[in-house]
Design a protein around this motif. Structure first.
Motif, PDB file in Angstrom:
ATOM      1  N   ASP A  57     -11.036   4.812  23.759  1.00 24.57           N
ATOM      2  CA  ASP A  57     -11.443   5.190  25.102  1.00 24.57           C
ATOM      3  C   ASP A  57     -12.351   4.121  25.702  1.00 24.57           C
ATOM      4  O   ASP A  57     -12.701   3.124  25.056  1.00 24.57           O
ATOM      5  CB  ASP A  57     -12.088   6.575  25.131  1.00 24.57           C
ATOM      6  N   ARG A  97     -14.809   4.483  21.650  1.00 23.73           N
ATOM      7  CA  ARG A  97     -14.537   5.452  20.590  1.00 23.73           C
ATOM      8  C   ARG A  97     -13.042   5.475  20.290  1.00 23.73           C
ATOM      9  O   ARG A  97     -12.213   5.377  21.189  1.00 23.73           O
ATOM     10  CB  ARG A  97     -15.014   6.842  21.003  1.00 23.73           C
ATOM     11  N   HIS A 129      -9.639   7.371  18.653  1.00 21.67           N
ATOM     12  CA  HIS A 129      -9.084   8.709  18.445  1.00 21.67           C
ATOM     13  C   HIS A 129      -7.680   8.575  17.866  1.00 21.67           C
ATOM     14  O   HIS A 129      -6.832   7.869  18.433  1.00 21.67           O
ATOM     15  CB  HIS A 129      -9.005   9.485  19.766  1.00 21.67           C
ATOM     16  N   CYS A 187      -6.357  14.297  19.351  1.00 21.29           N
ATOM     17  CA  CYS A 187      -7.119  13.803  20.495  1.00 21.29           C
ATOM     18  C   CYS A 187      -7.996  14.916  21.079  1.00 21.29           C
ATOM     19  O   CYS A 187      -7.625  16.092  21.040  1.00 21.29           O
ATOM     20  CB  CYS A 187      -6.175  13.281  21.577  1.00 21.29           C
ATOM     21  N   PRO A 188      -9.136  14.553  21.654  1.00 19.85           N
ATOM     22  CA  PRO A 188      -9.959  15.543  22.353  1.00 19.85           C
ATOM     23  C   PRO A 188      -9.277  15.992  23.647  1.00 19.85           C
ATOM     24  O   PRO A 188      -8.231  15.466  24.031  1.00 19.85           O
ATOM     25  CB  PRO A 188     -11.258  14.782  22.632  1.00 19.85           C
ATOM     26  N   VAL A 208      -9.533  12.197  27.632  1.00 18.55           N
ATOM     27  CA  VAL A 208      -9.717  10.811  27.191  1.00 18.55           C
ATOM     28  C   VAL A 208      -9.587   9.901  28.404  1.00 18.55           C
ATOM     29  O   VAL A 208      -8.636  10.018  29.185  1.00 18.55           O
ATOM     30  CB  VAL A 208      -8.685  10.413  26.117  1.00 18.55           C
TER      31      VAL A 208
END
Length: 370
Positions: A155, A159, A161, A166-167, A170
């Motif tokens: 990102d 960070r 991922h 994944c959160p 993003v």
């Protein structure tokens, strides 16, 4: 002249011929255990088992690396990577039969993957790249130089991922490319300053909102639902994905490619800056009053009629469809490509040529008089 053939048995001759045949025609041979030319098993330390049946091992010394790759066909870049291995660590990804498929070269000082080597002709995607990446990180080995090979995205805050976890949101600051055998759990919201590409991947969770300044490429993606909120600055490519519909409203700055998809129609409200490529898609109807700024490619779609008021700024290709006639109020700024026998009234505004589809291409013809 005969020196090289002394003692060359019939069995060896047959093996040599079959090997050359397989190399020429790309036929896979039987899985071979990872053994050296002398038949000594390659010493290694088991690191991790992968869901696909593959496993990750660390080889012991330079002799182990030589034995692991002794039967590989290597290009110049691969040969150079292996030649630079002195003083570095080597990890091997092996199949269930024990045959090595990928070698990871790790710089012993930087503790980072610096090269990924495979036999010529093997697939480019590492098996279960997210699982391999996690196993390496757990041992203190960085994959930053080859982050995309391990199905990771970075990102805009640096960070990392893994694509399988994944959160929800993003934001990507650079071009991103993903090709993974691990199912992708995509962010619900993607914001990307550059390009974002996913190729040959199964989707486990789809994105709901995507705002991509560059190109959004979702090629041959299985389990895909196109984001309901969609804004793409350059091109949107969904070619060969199994998407079956487009969102009600979306915007694409340049080209839309939905070729070879199951999409049946274009929505009532959308913006595409230039071309629409839909060859081989499942398009079966067009709404009235549709305007396409560039080329409109509808080859081999199951389309039986063209709606009223269609305006195309570039070429219109209707070959291979079920269309029997072009409506008289249709306007085409470029060439019109149809199958022979399709009625094209003289009232059709045509800026280019009328062309009939032939097995060898397209033939320019005179417009039939009415």
């Amino acid at each position: 002249m005969g020196g090289r053939n002394v003692g060359f048995s019939t069995k060896e001759a047959v093996a040599s011929i079959m090997g050359a045949f397989r190399e020429k025609h790309g036929i896979e041979g039987e899985e071979r255990a990872p053994v050296a030319m002398t038949g000594v098993k390659v010493a290694s330390t088991h690191i991790a088992d992968l869901p696909s049946g593959y496993s990750l091992h660390e080889l012991s010394g330079e002799n182990g690396l030589f034995a692991e790759t002794a039967r590989w066909r290597l290009g110049t870049a691969e040969q150079s990577a292996l030649a630079r291995n002195k003083g570095q660590r080597s990890l091997s990804i092996r199949s269930a039969a024990g045959n090595s498929k990928f070698i990871l070269i790790v710089d012993s000082t930087l503790q980072s993957v610096v090269a990924i080597v495979s036999d010529i002709g093997t697939v480019s995607s590492i098996p279960n790249p997210c699982h391999v990446g996690r196993a390496l990180l757990a041992r203190g080995i960085s994959v930053d130089q080859h982050i995309h090979r391990f199905a990771m995205v970075r990102d805009n805050e640096g960070r990392r991922h893994f694509i399988d976890a994944c959160p929800d949101r993003v934001e990507l600051g650079s071009d991103t490319y993903v090709h993974s055998t691990d199912p992708a759990v995509l962010p619900k919201v993607i914001v990307a300053d550059g390009d974002f590409h996913i190729v040959d991947t199964q989707i486990a969770r789809n994105t709901v909102s995507a705002n991509v300044r560059g190109t959004l490429g979702l090629r041959n993606v299985r389990g895909l639902t196109v984001p309901s909120h969609l804004n793409v600055g350059v091109d949107l490519c969904l070619q060969m994905s199994d998407a079956d519909r487009l969102p009600m409203r979306f915007s694409v700055g340049r080209d839309l490619d939905i070729g070879l998809t199951r999409i049946t129609e274009l929505p009532d409200t959308f913006h595409v800056g230039r071309n629409i490529i839909a060859n081989g898609a499942s398009i079966s109807r067009l709404r009235g009053g549709l305007t396409v700024n560039g080329n409109f490619d509808l080859r081999d779609c199951p389309l039986s009629e063209v709606a009223w008021g269609l305006e195309v700024g570039g070429d219109l290709n209707l070959s291979g469809t079920n269309i029997k006639a072009v409506p008289g109020d249709c306007a085409v700024g470029g060439n019109l490509m149809v199958d022979e026998g399709v009625a094209v009234p003289s009232t059709v505004r045509l800026g280019g040529k009328l062309m009939y589809a032939r097995p060898y291409g397209y033939e320019t013809v005179s417009r039939p008089s009415n």
